[in-house]
Design a protein around this motif. Structure first.
Motif, PDB file in Angstrom:
ATOM      1  N   PHE A 149       0.849  -1.072  -0.223  1.00  0.00           N
ATOM      2  CA  PHE A 149      -0.026   0.059  -0.094  1.00  0.00           C
ATOM      3  C   PHE A 149       0.969   1.186   0.078  1.00  0.00           C
ATOM      4  CE2 PHE A 149      -2.495   3.249   1.970  1.00  0.00           C
ATOM      5  CZ  PHE A 149      -3.624   3.243   1.128  1.00  0.00           C
ATOM      6  N   SER A 199      -2.692   3.695  -3.654  1.00  0.00           N
ATOM      7  CA  SER A 199      -3.824   3.849  -2.635  1.00  0.00           C
ATOM      8  C   SER A 199      -4.939   4.143  -3.783  1.00  0.00           C
ATOM      9  CB  SER A 199      -3.500   5.389  -1.953  1.00  0.00           C
ATOM     10  OG  SER A 199      -3.350   6.334  -2.832  1.00  0.00           O
ATOM     11  N   TRP A 246      -6.707   0.958  -4.270  1.00  0.00           N
ATOM     12  CA  TRP A 246      -7.196   0.308  -2.942  1.00  0.00           C
ATOM     13  C   TRP A 246      -8.257   1.191  -2.536  1.00  0.00           C
ATOM     14  CZ3 TRP A 246      -5.883  -4.580  -1.557  1.00  0.00           C
ATOM     15  CH2 TRP A 246      -4.592  -4.929  -1.872  1.00  0.00           C
TER      16      TRP A 246
END
Length: 159
Positions: A99, A104, A107
């Motif tokens: 991550f 980001s 996600w």
């Protein structure tokens, strides 16, 4: 004699092709061999998109397998080899990218879309409830409706 020469030539041609498809790696310890197999099944081929370097027959995958073999023989750890591959080919080489700021969006993007959609639904439903409360049914509206219905009924009787 001519048949024997053709048969020998054919046998040599097919044996070289068969030998070219099999890669044999020899290791000093069983631990090195297990590390090589594990890395071969966890690193992704950048060219093939969704194949491991162990499953791919692309030249790039063969080069990666050879580099992993060399680094394993040198005594490098699994993390050092993975870090080298990430530095060279990016996070795409691993099936489980970390991550970071760059990932980001991937996600958190779907989560943001779902929350935004849910928020729009809630706001619109509250707004429609408010409109329904403001538009109460009172006696004046009831009388106007009865008058319209009576008028309609009277017009229908005349025809």
């Amino acid at each position: 004699m001519k048949k024997w020469i053709i048969a020998l030539f054919a046998a040599m041609t097919f044996s070289m092709a068969a030998h070219a498809t099999i890669e044999v790696y020899e290791f000093e310890t069983l631990q090195q061999e297990q590390q090589f197999k594990e890395l071969g099944n966890t690193l992704r081929c950048p060219k093939c998109q969704n194949n491991t370097i162990a499953d791919s027959n692309a030249e790039l995958a063969q080069d990666l397998r050879h580099k992993v073999y060399e680094m394993t023989k040198e005594g490098k750890s699994k993390d050092e080899i993975v870090d080298y591959m990430i530095a060279r080919y990016g996070n795409f080489v691993t099936y489980n990218p970390p991550f970071t700021l760059a990932t980001s969006i991937l996600w958190l993007g779907p989560l943001a879309v779902v929350l935004l959609g849910f928020g729009v639904i809630v706001v619109r439903s509250r707004k429609s409830k408010q409109i329904a409360k403001d538009d109460k049914w009172d006696q004046d509206k009831e009388q106007r409706l009865k008058a319209l219905l009576d008028e309609e009924k009277n017009d229908g009787d005349k025809q």
